[in-house]
Each structure stands twice: as structure tokens, then as C-alpha cells.
Design an enzyme around this catalytic site. Sequence first.
Site, mmCIF file in Angstrom:
data_model
loop_
_atom_site.group_PDB
_atom_site.id
_atom_site.type_symbol
_atom_site.label_atom_id
_atom_site.label_comp_id
_atom_site.label_asym_id
_atom_site.label_seq_id
_atom_site.Cartn_x
_atom_site.Cartn_y
_atom_site.Cartn_z
ATOM 1 N N TYR A 1 -5.230 -15.513 3.662
ATOM 2 C CA TYR A 1 -3.916 -15.795 3.099
ATOM 3 C C TYR A 1 -2.881 -16.110 4.167
ATOM 4 O O TYR A 1 -1.741 -16.450 3.837
ATOM 5 C CB TYR A 1 -3.435 -14.613 2.257
ATOM 6 C CG TYR A 1 -3.529 -13.258 2.923
ATOM 7 C CD1 TYR A 1 -2.586 -12.839 3.853
ATOM 8 C CD2 TYR A 1 -4.575 -12.393 2.609
ATOM 9 C CE1 TYR A 1 -2.679 -11.598 4.448
ATOM 10 C CE2 TYR A 1 -4.669 -11.138 3.210
ATOM 11 C CZ TYR A 1 -3.724 -10.748 4.129
ATOM 12 O OH TYR A 1 -3.826 -9.515 4.729
ATOM 13 N N ASP B 1 -7.229 -10.625 -1.609
ATOM 14 C CA ASP B 1 -6.811 -10.306 -0.247
ATOM 15 C C ASP B 1 -7.409 -8.983 0.218
ATOM 16 O O ASP B 1 -7.802 -8.143 -0.588
ATOM 17 C CB ASP B 1 -5.283 -10.259 -0.156
ATOM 18 C CG ASP B 1 -4.659 -9.292 -1.163
ATOM 19 O OD1 ASP B 1 -5.210 -9.164 -2.268
ATOM 20 O OD2 ASP B 1 -3.624 -8.672 -0.849
ATOM 21 N N ASP B 2 -7.438 -8.834 1.528
ATOM 22 C CA ASP B 2 -7.855 -7.578 2.166
ATOM 23 C C ASP B 2 -9.220 -7.099 1.683
ATOM 24 O O ASP B 2 -9.408 -5.939 1.299
ATOM 25 C CB ASP B 2 -6.796 -6.495 1.935
ATOM 26 C CG ASP B 2 -5.444 -6.875 2.538
ATOM 27 O OD1 ASP B 2 -5.416 -7.784 3.381
ATOM 28 O OD2 ASP B 2 -4.434 -6.278 2.144
ATOM 29 N N ILE B 3 -10.215 -8.026 1.692
ATOM 30 C CA ILE B 3 -11.577 -7.677 1.303
ATOM 31 C C ILE B 3 -12.554 -8.211 2.354
ATOM 32 O O ILE B 3 -12.227 -9.087 3.154
ATOM 33 C CB ILE B 3 -11.943 -8.264 -0.084
ATOM 34 C CG1 ILE B 3 -11.885 -9.809 -0.076
ATOM 35 C CG2 ILE B 3 -11.029 -7.707 -1.157
ATOM 36 C CD1 ILE B 3 -12.410 -10.458 -1.332
ATOM 37 N N TYR C 1 0.849 -1.191 0.000
ATOM 38 C CA TYR C 1 0.000 0.000 0.000
ATOM 39 C C TYR C 1 0.886 1.243 0.000
ATOM 40 O O TYR C 1 2.042 1.215 0.402
ATOM 41 C CB TYR C 1 -0.898 0.018 1.242
ATOM 42 C CG TYR C 1 -1.991 -1.019 1.226
ATOM 43 C CD1 TYR C 1 -3.235 -0.742 0.672
ATOM 44 C CD2 TYR C 1 -1.776 -2.283 1.776
ATOM 45 C CE1 TYR C 1 -4.241 -1.696 0.665
ATOM 46 C CE2 TYR C 1 -2.774 -3.243 1.783
ATOM 47 C CZ TYR C 1 -4.008 -2.947 1.220
ATOM 48 O OH TYR C 1 -4.994 -3.898 1.201
#
Length: 639
Positions: free
Chosen positions: A338, A282-284, A177
Site C-alpha cells: 500500500y 494490508d499488513d499480511i 491498532y
Amino acid sequence: MTRRIGLPLLAATLLSSTPLAAQVATRPAIFPAPTELTLGADTMTLGRRVTLVAAPGTDAATVALAAQILRTAGVETITTARRPVTDATQPQIVLGLADAALVRTALSGTAPDTVREGYTLTIAPATNTVTLAGHDADGLFHAVQTLRQLVQRPTLPALVIRDHPAMPVRGTIEGFYGKPWTMAERTRHLDFLATVKANTYVYSPKDDPYARDRWREAYSAETLTQLGTLAAAATRNHVDFVYAISPGPSVCFSAPADLQALRTKFDALRAIGIHRFYVALDDIEYKKWNCDADQAAFGPSGAAAAGKAQAQLLNAVQADLTRRDPKAPPLIMVPTEYYDAKDTPYKAALRDNLDPKVVVQWTGTDVVPPAISVPDAKAATKAFGRKTLLWDNYPVNDYAQTTGRLLMAPYARREAGLAGELTGILSNPMNQEAPSRVAVTGVLAFAWNDKDYDAERTWQWSARELAGGDARATDALLTFFDTQHMAPTFGSQPWQEQAPRLHALLDAVRTALADGDAGTRAQAIADLTRAADDLVAAPDTIRAGVADASFTEQARPWLDALALWGRALGQTAAGLAAADAGSPAAARYFADAQRLATDAAAVRTIPGATRFDGTIRIADGVLDRFIADAPGLIGTGAR
């Protein structure tokens, strides 16, 4: 630390009249460590003139790279020939695939490596011949990278190297990010990856809106051109360019229109030379549907339903890739869960429904794991129903615990033998591309040969590479790296300690001041003064000695802060010396040290360069603590 000879001195040595061929052969330091290296007794030198013999069909770019490496090493005249010369006084390089007749002849009975991406390299002083035999084109390219390291020595020892990677996939995933790398930084990174025998780069910056939030929308023609140029650079470096898309925040898994949107996106990228793809999930939020159609297709939302829905979409994408090209590399995906290897309803649904061709990524025992063992990887294999591709979140610095840090410790605490349970490793690097190379070098050396990986020696080699072989710059870089040694996790304890070398010195000073006689105390203070001088000098030495200006620019505030902390430590040493002599000047020195330390602690990161801006950390918890404690280490009474 082994000193690597600098190129100007190397060239002078190669071209001198001294009979170097009589020198003793010594084992060269090659990184990544070769699978097998057998050393002979004799040596040879290249000299001013070399004949380059390429087998028919050898990749022209690889031949050109070999010639460039030879010129950099001081060879002035390179003569090309179709067959090896018979004059043993003339040094020659023979290269090509191992099944070429002239290469087989040059190997003189040495059995070539037969593993994918493998190569065989022989140095035969008796015939003045260096032979590079690739099992395939990638293997030959790796052989030339090994040649690049060998010719940095003044003499070439007789040897046989048979070498191949332990893990099929080795590289980086630009998956952080914050500010993505520029195209220029990515190009430099691909050039770097070639030198450490990597074969994969995944384009997956979280802040590319057309890969995540606006994934259905097409890239502009300008961006496509840039991505195409980047993919060509990857091909030139024998690196697979993988494009990752992250549709998870808004995708409707059951919607034909969204599947078609993925196909359309991939078609546009395929047209510019990108042929390997990745779907990141990922990251949802995966326990809530993005559309009513998924409720109808998969039932109430939840972890198991999400696993089944994701598998259906991924299977359709994989089938489409295979339909277009039966030899296309498999799709890669990163699941929503993950991390860790615990069996869950989500993992079970993915395991039971996902096409076995699809490659699954896994970050280890945690998001940022402090260690990964072979049993950990075996558990992941069981949980996901296939060997996983490790996404190692090191040295990424896009989370709060890394604010103000560059992560440049050696790559450690990954167990030898993991190659048997992983399909490969991708390192997630920092927002700062050039400083990332320090840790990434270790990741890739481990992935190439995990059983013979030496973290400390690889760390030192990465410093020498950045320094272009300059010994002073190498030492300065290692001094700097030590102050950026801490490796945080999402937990309370870092998985690598901060500044272990400096910490050991400062602890020794404390002990000497506490228990030593006058001579011991004086020696400890002198050692402390030298260490402070090293910290002060390191930034300028690095700026002068590191050829890649991107490293010094991306590390600029850390180098600025390091010099200030060094001055603070110098004043601390002066204060201790004054206190040891009973001088009232000690208080002034200690006050100056504290002022400099306050200034150093206020230096901030480059705005916007990293996800979290903040103050720079330099050997925090070690250096700052010693400076704060120093006034109380020696009483101020008369001696």
C-alpha cells in the site's frame, strides 16, 4: 489570529438596538475554504425573528438543523412559510435544491453550482434574504454547515458563495491498532465530520476480532444493533458508512466457502443499513499461501501470484455487489503493498487483473510519508492502473515513534493540485478521537479545496471550534498544540518539527542572554516568565473552555505534564533572573526547575489507551533542553 465572537456576546449583538446594518461588509472566514466567494458592500442582521422557507421536498432533517443553528445564534422566533415573504424588513432563510422554483427565484439570477455535493449560498441585504441552494441533498447539507459559521458573526455580509469539493471522497478511516473507539466516540466523530463537510467514515479498527482474526464469524445481535445505530448516525450527517473487513491473515482466495463467508458477513450488515464495503489486505504475509488450494489455483506463492489471487477474490465481491444493486458504490480495497509507487510484480498483477471499478487505497510515498506531491500521485496512478484513494497515516499514533505523543500539528506538505490525481483522502486518526480532530480538520479542508488550503489558518480555526469561540481557550489550545507539533515518520527525521513557536522564543532568549545588554536580558527573561505562565495556565483554561469533555479526558496526562513543565520553565526563568542579578538564589531556582522537569518527564500515558504506553512528551528536545542548559547561560559571578 481572528477572534470569533462568542455565542452569548453574539446573541446580545444581534438583539441590540444598534443599527448594525450600516456596518462595512468584510469577507467571512469559512472553513473549508469555499471554491468561490464574491463579497458585496452591504450587510444584514437576523434579529429576533426569522422566516424559514423550505422548498417542497427538502429533507426535513436539514431544515430542522438550519432552525437549530438559527436558535443557537440568538434567533428567538422562527416562522415557517411555503413561499418567500415580500416584506423586505423581515429576514428570511430560503433553502432547497437549486432546481426548485422558489429557490431559483430567491437566487435572483445567480447561477447555481452544478457539481456533485455543491451548493450556492447568497446573502442579499436589499431583500433581507439568505438563500441556500444545494445541487443535491448533500450539497444543501453542506450549505447549512456554512450557514452555521456565517451566523456566528454579528452581521451577515452581502455575498455569493459557489462551492463544491475538489475530491469526491473525504473523511477518516478508523484503521489504527490498539484500543478502538467506543460507539459513543464514533458517534461524536460523525457529528464532527459533518461540520467540516466530510462524506466518508470507514469502520476498520484493527483490534475488532470479527473484522480481522475471526472475520468469518458473525457479530452478535447486540453489536449489529450498535453498528446499525452508528450507520444511522452517519446517514443523518450525510456521511457514507463503509464497513471494512480484513480477511488476509487466514483467507483462502480460491475457496468458494470464504467468498460465501464474505457475502454472509456483508448480508448481515446490509440488513442493518450498511451498503458500502471494503476489503483490507494490508499488513499480511502475502508471499505464503494460507491453503493448498491456492497453490493449485495460482501456482507457487509469491508477490505476483498474490496480486492475481487477491484480484480474483475482489472481482468476485465487486460482481456480487453490482448484481445485488447496479447502483451500489464500488468496493474499496487496500493492497498489501500500500506504500510507495514503485512498479513491482505485485502491483503489476493487481493492475492487470483487478476490476477497474474497485477503488484502491495508497498511503503515499511511505507508510507515514513526510510529503506527497502531484508527481508522486501520478506515479501511483500509473502503478495501480487507476487514480488512488489516499490513506494518509496522519495523525495516527499507533507506532513506536509516536509513543507519548498527541499529533496536533497543522496538516502540511501535501501539494496543491493533488485533487487532480486522487479520488480522495481518508485520514487515519489517533486512538484519541477528540484530539484527532485538530489534524483531521486540516486533512478535510485540504480535500475539499486543496488549491486554497491554508494550513496555519485552518489550524487556528480548529482550536476556535474546540473552544466554542472563546478567545482565551483558543489561545491556550494553540499553546498546547505547539508542544505536540512533532510528526514522526518511520524514518529517522520527523516530517514536522517540534514546538516551533516555543522553540523560536527560547532561541530568542538564548540570543538575548548571549549578546544583549542588561535591559535586553531583563526583557528576554520577562518574556520567558510570561511564556512559562502561559504553559502553567493553559491546562486549566482548556478544561474550563472546551465544551467537549472527551477532549480533556483523552488529553488528561498531556495537560497534567504541560502544567508541570510550565512550572519548571517558570523556576528556570526565576533562576536566570537571579543569576543575572548575581544572586546565590539562582542555584536553588535551577534545582527546583530540574526537580519539576523530572516529575513532568515521568508522567505516563493512560494505560491501554494507545497501542504503546509510555511517558508523555511535551515539546521534547526543545523545552527539556533549554531547562537543562539554563544554568550555564549566565555566569554566577557578581554583577
